[in-house]
Design an enzyme around this catalytic site. Structure first.
Site, PDB file in Angstrom:
ATOM      1  N   LYS A  90     -14.075  54.034 -13.401  1.00 52.01           N
ATOM      2  CA  LYS A  90     -14.780  54.381 -12.157  1.00 52.01           C
ATOM      3  C   LYS A  90     -14.296  55.723 -11.594  1.00 52.01           C
ATOM      4  O   LYS A  90     -13.368  56.333 -12.134  1.00 52.01           O
ATOM      5  CB  LYS A  90     -14.617  53.237 -11.146  1.00 52.01           C
ATOM      6  CG  LYS A  90     -15.158  51.895 -11.675  1.00 52.01           C
ATOM      7  CD  LYS A  90     -16.675  51.808 -11.667  1.00 52.01           C
ATOM      8  CE  LYS A  90     -17.276  50.780 -12.593  1.00 52.01           C
ATOM      9  NZ  LYS A  90     -17.127  49.380 -12.238  1.00 52.01           N
TER      10      LYS A  90
HETATM   11  C1  LIG Z   1     -17.525  47.900 -12.480  1.00 55.76           C
HETATM   12  C2  LIG Z   1     -18.533  47.196 -11.651  1.00 55.76           C
HETATM   13  C3  LIG Z   1     -18.228  46.034 -10.931  1.00 55.76           C
HETATM   14  C4  LIG Z   1     -16.952  45.296 -11.090  1.00 55.76           C
HETATM   15  O1  LIG Z   1     -15.827  46.049 -10.830  1.00 55.76           O
HETATM   16  P1  LIG Z   1     -14.386  45.464 -11.223  1.00 55.76           P
HETATM   17  O2  LIG Z   1     -13.451  46.267 -10.372  1.00 55.76           O
HETATM   18  O3  LIG Z   1     -14.210  45.720 -12.683  1.00 55.76           O
HETATM   19  O4  LIG Z   1     -14.367  44.032 -10.893  1.00 55.76           O
HETATM   20  C5  LIG Z   1     -19.179  45.521 -10.074  1.00 55.76           C
HETATM   21  N1  LIG Z   1     -20.397  46.078  -9.965  1.00 55.76           N
HETATM   22  C6  LIG Z   1     -20.740  47.173 -10.660  1.00 55.76           C
HETATM   23  C7  LIG Z   1     -22.102  47.743 -10.476  1.00 55.76           C
HETATM   24  C8  LIG Z   1     -19.832  47.745 -11.550  1.00 55.76           C
HETATM   25  O5  LIG Z   1     -20.206  48.795 -12.291  1.00 55.76           O
END
Ligand SMILES: *Cc1c(COP(=O)(O)O)cnc(C)c1O
Length: 384
Positions: free
Chosen positions: A185
């Site tokens: 991210k």
């Molecule tokens: C990555 C992601 C999540 C989950 O994030 P985590 O921190 O890995 O639990 C939720 N929603 C979207 C759209 C994502 O891309």
């Protein structure tokens, strides 16, 4: 041949490394002063008087937020199939049901016009997903929620930092906004997330439920004047707290969030320019005055392109370039398809985007040379 260029990599500097080492030397590995500092910094970054609660993933944060706003058995929660399964699975954790509505094919975000048609007497909440870091059209979504008395929990896993009408996502009049610091991210702590919200009661419920339903967190337990062994369990909570090791990364990643966004945005503009003459559809843009977090750069192959998207990705890999697909829509996934009896054509826009979409590498550690390699590979694959 060149080294393989991965689809994504985190951008961790010496400050992050030193901060982690400092935490390790301090002996405070779990939730403590670094987590507290990261929360304070994050709340200040978002602004607007929000509170920020650190958690060990966005999935945990979404679950906590939905629980705290009162979602329960038999309730319905509206979201889109064009997302990661986490967005919908947390609804099932609570015995509630996700109700999928299609995306707008131009923005890849939930189509507000379709939300209203999906509302039933059991609908309790909407989870808008700011796909790729482009803000959802929040004004109509908030108007619909208000009219029907629905909660809004924003999935902002891609949206740090993103603005809508010149205001940061996280500051809008919704019930909670949840960020992800998963390794791919826009800022990364390996695993981690943040729940941002204004309502004191919802915040308190999230705070208690994030650590076993204990009414004070570990930090207070060890620093308060009450006996250190004393605590009260007021609910069967979860184990969703962030560690100080993760927060050590987050503190320094957050300081770079603005610069990261600028770099990602410049790189996206560079791709746009390089692909302007190709038979492809470029990713949707934010209005000029707004920030797009550019978590993802999603290119769509035009109808004139004879090869399939899958073949495109294979050929890119032959050139040493890692690509990905965001997302395989949930209505095609066995669990969601079979549980809710969904057909591919139920969500034609999500399906159409999926079939021709490819996410190209876009991250701050990429050099100009790396990006040139991606551009050359795309042109080679498309015979241009
Ligand atoms: C990555 C992601 C999540 C989950 O994030 P985590 O921190 O890995 O639990 C939720 N929603 C979207 C759209 C994502 O891309």
């Amino acid at each position: 041949m060149n080294e393989f260029l991965p689809f994504a990599l985190p951008d961790i500097g010496e400050d992050e490394i030193n901060e982690v080492v400092d935490s390790l030397r301090s002996g405070w590995l779990t939730t403590g002063p670094k987590t507290r500092r990261f929360e304070q910094d994050f709340a200040a970054f978002i602004g607007g008087g929000v509170e920020a609660l650190a958690v060990n993933s966005a999935t945990a944060g979404l679950h906590l937020a939905l629980e705290a706003v009162g979602i329960g058995t038999g309730d319905e929660v509206i979201t889109t199939p064009h997302t990661f399964t986490a967005t919908a699975e947390v609804v099932r954790y609570l015995g509630a049901h996700p109700v999928f509505v299609d995306i707008d094919q131009n923005t890849f975000n939930i189509d507000p016009l379709k939300i209203e048609k999906a509302i039933t007497p059991r609908t309790k909440a909407i989870i808008p997903v700011h796909f790729a870091g482009l803000a959802c059209d929040m004004d109509p979504i908030m108007a619909i929620a208000k009219k029907h008395g629905l909660k809004i929990v924003e999935d902002a896993a891609h949206a740090l930092p993103t603005t809508y009408n010149r205001k940061l996502i996280g500051t809008f009049d919704t019930d909670a906004t949840v960020y992800s610091f998963y390794v791919t991210k826009t800022i990364a702590t390996g695993e981690g997330g943040m729940v941002v919200l204004k309502n004191k009661e919802i915040a308190e419920r999230c705070r208690v439920m994030r650590l076993h339903g204990i009414n004070r967190d570990v930090f207070n337990r060890y620093s308060s004047t009450k006996p250190s062994w004393h605590y009260e369990v007021v609910a069967p909570g979860f184990k969703y707290n962030m560690t100080d090791v993760a927060a050590s990364l987050g503190i320094h990643q957050l300081k770079k969030a603005g610069a990261f966004q600028k770099r990602r945005s410049d790189m996206a503009a560079c791709y746009d320019k390089a692909f302007a003459d190709l038979p492809v559809i470029l990713p949707p843009k934010s209005p000029k005055e707004d920030l797009h977090a550019w978590h993802l750069y999603v290119l769509r192959l035009g109808d004139e392109v004879a090869i399939s998207r899958d073949r495109f990705i294979e050929l890119m890999a032959e050139k040493g370039i890692g690509c990905s697909v965001h997302f395989i829509p949930l209505h095609l996934q066995p669990y969601w398809r079979d549980t809710y009896n969904l057909k591919p054509q139920d969500f034609p826009n999500a399906l159409a985007v999926y079939e021709r979409a490819v996410s190209l590498p876009l991250y701050t550690k990429m050099t100009e040379k790396d990006q040139e390699r991606v551009v050359e590979a795309v042109r080679w694959v498309l015979n241009f």
